[in-house]
Structure formats: C-alpha cells, structure tokens
Design a protein around this motif. Structure first.
Motif, PDB file in Angstrom:
ATOM      1  N   PHE A 153       0.819  -1.206   0.000  1.00 27.54           N
ATOM      2  CA  PHE A 153       0.000   0.000   0.000  1.00 27.54           C
ATOM      3  C   PHE A 153       0.863   1.271   0.000  1.00 27.54           C
ATOM      4  O   PHE A 153       2.037   1.240   0.381  1.00 27.54           O
ATOM      5  N   VAL A 154       0.215   2.390  -0.393  1.00 28.28           N
ATOM      6  CA  VAL A 154       0.836   3.690  -0.181  1.00 28.28           C
ATOM      7  C   VAL A 154       0.965   3.922   1.320  1.00 28.28           C
ATOM      8  O   VAL A 154       0.360   3.207   2.115  1.00 28.28           O
ATOM      9  N   LYS A 155       1.737   4.931   1.712  1.00 25.94           N
ATOM     10  CA  LYS A 155       2.008   5.152   3.136  1.00 25.94           C
ATOM     11  C   LYS A 155       1.317   6.435   3.597  1.00 25.94           C
ATOM     12  O   LYS A 155       1.769   7.545   3.301  1.00 25.94           O
ATOM     13  N   HIS A 156       0.235   6.273   4.349  1.00 23.81           N
ATOM     14  CA  HIS A 156      -0.516   7.428   4.825  1.00 23.81           C
ATOM     15  C   HIS A 156       0.161   8.066   6.036  1.00 23.81           C
ATOM     16  O   HIS A 156       0.764   7.370   6.863  1.00 23.81           O
ATOM     17  N   ALA A 176      -1.990  23.699  12.279  1.00 17.98           N
ATOM     18  CA  ALA A 176      -1.860  23.173  10.914  1.00 17.98           C
ATOM     19  C   ALA A 176      -2.223  21.697  10.885  1.00 17.98           C
ATOM     20  O   ALA A 176      -1.789  20.929  11.758  1.00 17.98           O
ATOM     21  N   PHE A 177      -3.002  21.312   9.886  1.00 14.10           N
ATOM     22  CA  PHE A 177      -3.430  19.926   9.693  1.00 14.10           C
ATOM     23  C   PHE A 177      -2.922  19.453   8.335  1.00 14.10           C
ATOM     24  O   PHE A 177      -3.276  20.036   7.310  1.00 14.10           O
ATOM     25  N   VAL A 178      -2.124  18.438   8.336  1.00 11.11           N
ATOM     26  CA  VAL A 178      -1.569  17.907   7.091  1.00 11.11           C
ATOM     27  C   VAL A 178      -1.871  16.417   7.010  1.00 11.11           C
ATOM     28  O   VAL A 178      -1.635  15.674   7.971  1.00 11.11           O
ATOM     29  N   THR A 179      -2.403  16.010   5.887  1.00 11.16           N
ATOM     30  CA  THR A 179      -2.701  14.600   5.655  1.00 11.16           C
ATOM     31  C   THR A 179      -2.281  14.244   4.241  1.00 11.16           C
ATOM     32  O   THR A 179      -2.390  15.073   3.332  1.00 11.16           O
ATOM     33  N   GLY A 180      -1.816  13.031   4.054  1.00  8.69           N
ATOM     34  CA  GLY A 180      -1.470  12.631   2.699  1.00  8.69           C
ATOM     35  C   GLY A 180      -0.849  11.260   2.681  1.00  8.69           C
ATOM     36  O   GLY A 180      -0.914  10.515   3.661  1.00  8.69           O
ATOM     37  N   TYR A 181      -0.267  10.946   1.537  1.00  5.05           N
ATOM     38  CA  TYR A 181       0.405   9.660   1.436  1.00  5.05           C
ATOM     39  C   TYR A 181       1.660   9.767   0.596  1.00  5.05           C
ATOM     40  O   TYR A 181       1.754  10.601  -0.312  1.00  5.05           O
ATOM     41  N   CYS A 182       2.631   8.921   0.938  1.00  2.80           N
ATOM     42  CA  CYS A 182       3.769   8.689   0.056  1.00  2.80           C
ATOM     43  C   CYS A 182       3.266   7.696  -0.979  1.00  2.80           C
ATOM     44  O   CYS A 182       2.890   6.570  -0.631  1.00  2.80           O
ATOM     45  N   ASN A 183       3.244   8.123  -2.215  1.00  5.27           N
ATOM     46  CA  ASN A 183       2.633   7.308  -3.272  1.00  5.27           C
ATOM     47  C   ASN A 183       3.643   6.301  -3.814  1.00  5.27           C
ATOM     48  O   ASN A 183       3.992   6.314  -4.998  1.00  5.27           O
ATOM     49  N   VAL A 184       4.093   5.477  -2.909  1.00  3.19           N
ATOM     50  CA  VAL A 184       5.079   4.451  -3.254  1.00  3.19           C
ATOM     51  C   VAL A 184       4.685   3.152  -2.558  1.00  3.19           C
ATOM     52  O   VAL A 184       4.064   3.168  -1.493  1.00  3.19           O
ATOM     53  N   THR A 185       5.062   2.045  -3.154  1.00  7.32           N
ATOM     54  CA  THR A 185       4.860   0.762  -2.483  1.00  7.32           C
ATOM     55  C   THR A 185       6.167   0.246  -1.888  1.00  7.32           C
ATOM     56  O   THR A 185       6.167  -0.794  -1.234  1.00  7.32           O
ATOM     57  N   ALA A 186       7.247   0.959  -2.118  1.00  9.91           N
ATOM     58  CA  ALA A 186       8.492   0.617  -1.423  1.00  9.91           C
ATOM     59  C   ALA A 186       8.361   0.997   0.046  1.00  9.91           C
ATOM     60  O   ALA A 186       7.619   1.916   0.395  1.00  9.91           O
ATOM     61  N   ALA A 187       9.063   0.290   0.899  1.00 13.68           N
ATOM     62  CA  ALA A 187       9.026   0.602   2.326  1.00 13.68           C
ATOM     63  C   ALA A 187       9.649   1.969   2.592  1.00 13.68           C
ATOM     64  O   ALA A 187      10.626   2.353   1.944  1.00 13.68           O
ATOM     65  N   ILE A 188       9.063   2.673   3.531  1.00 20.11           N
ATOM     66  CA  ILE A 188       9.658   3.911   4.034  1.00 20.11           C
ATOM     67  C   ILE A 188      10.550   3.533   5.214  1.00 20.11           C
ATOM     68  O   ILE A 188      10.080   2.970   6.208  1.00 20.11           O
ATOM     69  N   ASP A 189      11.835   3.842   5.106  1.00 21.21           N
ATOM     70  CA  ASP A 189      12.757   3.438   6.176  1.00 21.21           C
ATOM     71  C   ASP A 189      13.511   4.606   6.778  1.00 21.21           C
ATOM     72  O   ASP A 189      14.440   4.416   7.565  1.00 21.21           O
ATOM     73  N   GLY A 190      13.120   5.821   6.405  1.00 24.55           N
ATOM     74  CA  GLY A 190      13.753   6.996   6.987  1.00 24.55           C
ATOM     75  C   GLY A 190      12.835   8.202   6.906  1.00 24.55           C
ATOM     76  O   GLY A 190      12.083   8.344   5.941  1.00 24.55           O
ATOM     77  N   VAL A 191      12.877   9.024   7.943  1.00 20.11           N
ATOM     78  CA  VAL A 191      12.065  10.240   7.991  1.00 20.11           C
ATOM     79  C   VAL A 191      12.969  11.388   8.401  1.00 20.11           C
ATOM     80  O   VAL A 191      13.745  11.258   9.355  1.00 20.11           O
ATOM     81  N   GLN A 192      12.871  12.492   7.674  1.00 22.64           N
ATOM     82  CA  GLN A 192      13.746  13.634   7.924  1.00 22.64           C
ATOM     83  C   GLN A 192      12.914  14.895   8.194  1.00 22.64           C
ATOM     84  O   GLN A 192      11.964  15.184   7.474  1.00 22.64           O
ATOM     85  N   PHE A 193      13.316  15.622   9.225  1.00 21.13           N
ATOM     86  CA  PHE A 193      12.679  16.893   9.547  1.00 21.13           C
ATOM     87  C   PHE A 193      13.710  18.008   9.345  1.00 21.13           C
ATOM     88  O   PHE A 193      14.873  17.864   9.724  1.00 21.13           O
ATOM     89  N   SER A 194      13.256  19.105   8.771  1.00 18.71           N
ATOM     90  CA  SER A 194      14.173  20.218   8.525  1.00 18.71           C
ATOM     91  C   SER A 194      13.376  21.504   8.366  1.00 18.71           C
ATOM     92  O   SER A 194      12.149  21.481   8.262  1.00 18.71           O
ATOM     93  N   MET A 195      14.105  22.613   8.330  1.00 18.52           N
ATOM     94  CA  MET A 195      13.507  23.893   7.986  1.00 18.52           C
ATOM     95  C   MET A 195      13.730  24.141   6.494  1.00 18.52           C
ATOM     96  O   MET A 195      14.708  23.655   5.917  1.00 18.52           O
ATOM     97  N   SER A 196      12.835  24.894   5.885  1.00 23.43           N
ATOM     98  CA  SER A 196      13.009  25.178   4.458  1.00 23.43           C
ATOM     99  C   SER A 196      14.280  25.967   4.216  1.00 23.43           C
ATOM    100  O   SER A 196      14.880  25.897   3.135  1.00 23.43           O
TER     101      SER A 196
END
Lengths: 213, 208
Positions: A153-156, A176-196
C-alpha cells in the motif's frame, strides 16, 4: 498478579513487572529522542542509532516538542526515504489551517492553503505555519505514520501541529493539519525533519511505535 | 539506577521501577484482521476497565465492486444490534494527485442528526480499490461504560480515493456522540456495499 507487585500497578513509585514486549509500559514504545542544537536536519533512519522504523510496529508517532527555528518565516518540513539515501518519496497531500491572532482583532479563520499542499511531488512537506524566532515562540504537535514497511500500500500520514507565528508583526496561534500519502509501495525506512532554510535551533522530536500484540 | 532493577530495564520480564507520575499508558487489547468480511466487529474488551479507548485502522482495503465507503457504528447490547442513535459532524479535505482540485469543506450530506445509520468515516467518497489504495486512521471512544453521559467519539482518517479515474488523498474528521446513557460495549465497521477485503483493527485502552 499478586502481592506487592500487584499493589504497585498504577502507582508512581515502587516495583512493577517489566512490560511484555519491551521498552515501555503500555502499547506505545519510545524508540528514539533527537534533540536539536542548530541542526540542519533531524533524521530517523531505521537501523541507525537505535532507530526502529520497520515492520516492528504498524503505526509510528513523531512528537514535536517546542521546535524553535533559527530563521524567521521558514517552514518546518518532513520528508521520507523510500530506498536509497535521498529523502524524496513522491507525495500527495492536503494542508489546512485554523488561526487566531493574539489581539483578538477578528482575524481568525479556517483555511485550505494550496501553496503548501503537494501533488505528486518529491519536495519536503510543510507541517506547520511559518516559523517565528521570538524567544518564546515554538512549534509542537505530532505526526502519525501508518505501516511504513508495507510493500503493498501507499504510506498514509496525518500531522497536527500548533505554533506561535508572526503575521505582519502580530503573533498568532496557528494550528496546521496535514494529511497525505507517500505514493510508493516501497518501504519507508527513513524520515527527515528540517527547515526550508536555516537550522532547527532547538527542540525535541520523539519517535514512538504502537504495538499490535 | 543500579543492581537488578537497572539490569531489567528494557527487558521483557523481571522487576522494574514504576514510571514516574503513574502508569498512564495505552494497553493493547485486541487485533481483528479483515479478510473479505462483510463486517468487522469488536465485541469484547470495551467496558469499564478504561475511560478512553483507541481503535486504530491500518490499511483497510475494500473488495472490488461498486462505489463504497466505510461505516462505523456502536452497540449497547453486546453486538446484537449496531444502531446507537448518533449526532455527528464531519469535515474533510481532499487533494488530487493531478493538482486539479483541493479544498476543505463541511460535508452536511454525511453528518448525522439523531440517526441510527452508520457514521461515514470516509466522507462518503469511495475508497480506492487499486491494489495500493487503503485507509488508515484513529478512533477515540470516550468512557463507553458511563451510564450518565452520552458517549463521545473523535475520528480521523486518511485514504486514497478515486473520482473520474483521478486518485485523491482524502482526510476525514468526525466528531460526535452516541446519544444514549446506556453503556456502549461493542463497535462495528462495514462497507455500505461489498466486503472489507483487508485491514487491521486494533483496540487499546488508556490506563489513567
């Protein structure tokens, strides 16, 4: 359970049985805390520095505690790794706000922000209203990531943040409310937070996993 | 910390110090996995043990068929009937992958006013049936065993949908209450048409 161990359940002191399944009492297990100190990014990578972000848990939660930016007017963002080392998973998202100014001038509303949603984009996703560098200003909130290890599945993900933000020099409360999905079926194995732009001056991000057994 | 207590930290057995501030924690209660089921019901574990329950929905996928959305209902008789009277509100956001449409709106076609019908937790928009499409989310159910107050619930879901062959991300937010002073002791999920092909429904209770 009997005896003194039973008596101590629910109390803030004494001895209890270790939680079945690992490192925490309860179904939410704390995995990792990252503390920002003028960092350009805060990265959670499965298998690195004790981070678990795989099929161990079906749902992960990132808690943001007083994220403070180095630069004003920037976006606090998230991105995802779906193979390789780049944080560039394709995403489709929605973004809306509720806000109110401190002055109570009546500038309060609910609003969809088309400039901050993504349509099949690999860009980082803003998850809070623009930053404010006042000493007492910060961003707090959470992001839930569902079943990142799925290869079907995609990753919500669902995020909700609260921040103090300046608009035309006036402080506002922004949610702020953000919802969505990573439109990939590959596993997500890393998450990165940053400033623009600029660094994350301070704050903590805590990663938890929610067990299902 | 030292001695045997320190050694047991992070272990799955033995004795550890109780957490400072008490044992507020979510406790896993049950997992129900759908497999081409007409309904998914949780009929045990919802009682006076906890004041707050969390139900997580992981990758709920519908079977092939006509347009269908996912519904949620509550029971006050152990699951014999899922027909609690409810009043609820619902708003949603959506954004298409092709960037042609994005908005937030209150959906008055999908709220309930003293109705026994299912709460629509996917906005009345069909769930995508593609193999990679699913719905995820959370439901908080407050004090279901209380016999004085109505029973509030808060629902937040995210899913991939389709309209005119264009995939969307859709976010549904529902708040409402079962307008009953009887204890709620079971809940049920079902599509308004067709089966729930797959998905995990986990129940947790919060110790306070």
């Amino acid at each position: 359970m009997t005896g003194i161990i039973s008596d101590n359940v629910g109390r803030p002191s004494g001895l209890i049985k270790a939680a079945s399944g690992g490192t925490s009492t309860g179904a939410w297990t704390k995995i990792k805390t990252l503390t920002a100190g003028a960092d350009s990014t805060l990265d959670f990578v499965d298998g690195t520095d004790d981070v678990v972000l795989d099929s161990t848990y079906p749902i992960y939660r990132f808690s943001f505690i007083n994220i403070h930016a180095e630069t004003s007017g920037e976006k606090f963002t998230v991105n995802f790794r779906d193979g390789g080392s780049a944080y560039d998973a394709t995403k489709t998202t929605s973004y809306f706000l509720a806000y109110q100014d401190e002055a109570g001038s009546g500038d309060a509303a609910l609003s969809y922000i088309t400039s901050k949603d993504l349509a099949q984009s690999t860009d980082a996703q803003p998850i809070a209203q623009d930053t404010n560098v006042d000493n007492d200003a910060s961003i707090s909130g959470y992001l839930h990531l569902f079943n990142p290890s799925s290869t079907t599945f995609v990753k919500h993900f669902i995020s909700n943040t609260q921040s103090m933000t300046l608009s035309s020099g006036n402080p506002y409360s922004y949610q702020a409310f953000v919802t969505g999905y990573c439109n990939v079926t590959a596993a997500i194995d890393g998450v990165q937070f940053s400033m623009s732009s600029g660094n994350i001056d301070s704050g903590k991000i805590k990663l938890y996993g929610l067990g299902d057994s | 910390m030292s001695g045997i207590i320190a050694q047991n930290t992070l272990d799955n057995s033995g004795l550890v110090k109780a957490p400072a501030g008490g044992s507020d924690a979510w406790t896993f209660i049950s997992k129900t996995t759908a497999s081409a089921d007409a309904t998914v019901s949780i009929t045990s574990g919802i009682d006076s043990t906890y004041k707050l329950y969390l139900i997580t929905l992981k990758d709920v996928h519908r079977a092939d068929g006509s347009e269908a959305w996912l519904g949620f209902n509550l029971s006050t008789d152990g699951g014999s009937n899922y027909d609690a009277t409810k009043t609820s509100n619902l708003f949603n956001t959506h954004h298409r992958e092709n960037d042609t449409s994005a908005s937030i709106s209150y959906n008055d076609a999908q709220d309930l006013a003293q109705s026994t019908a299912d709460v629509n937790i996917s906005t009345g928009i069909e769930l995508g049936v593609d193999s990679d499409a699913s719905l995820c989310g959370t439901i908080y159910l407050y004090d279901p065993s209380n016999t004085t107050f109505v029973k509030h619930f808060l629902i937040k879901t995210a899913f991939m949908s389709y309209y005119s062959a264009n995939p969307w991300t859709v976010n549904t937010n529902v708040g409402g209450y079962a307008n009953t002073t009887s204890a709620v002791d079971a809940v049920q999920f079902k599509m308004n048409s067709g089966n729930i092909d797959a998905g995990d429904f986990c129940l947790y209770g919060l110790t306070t």
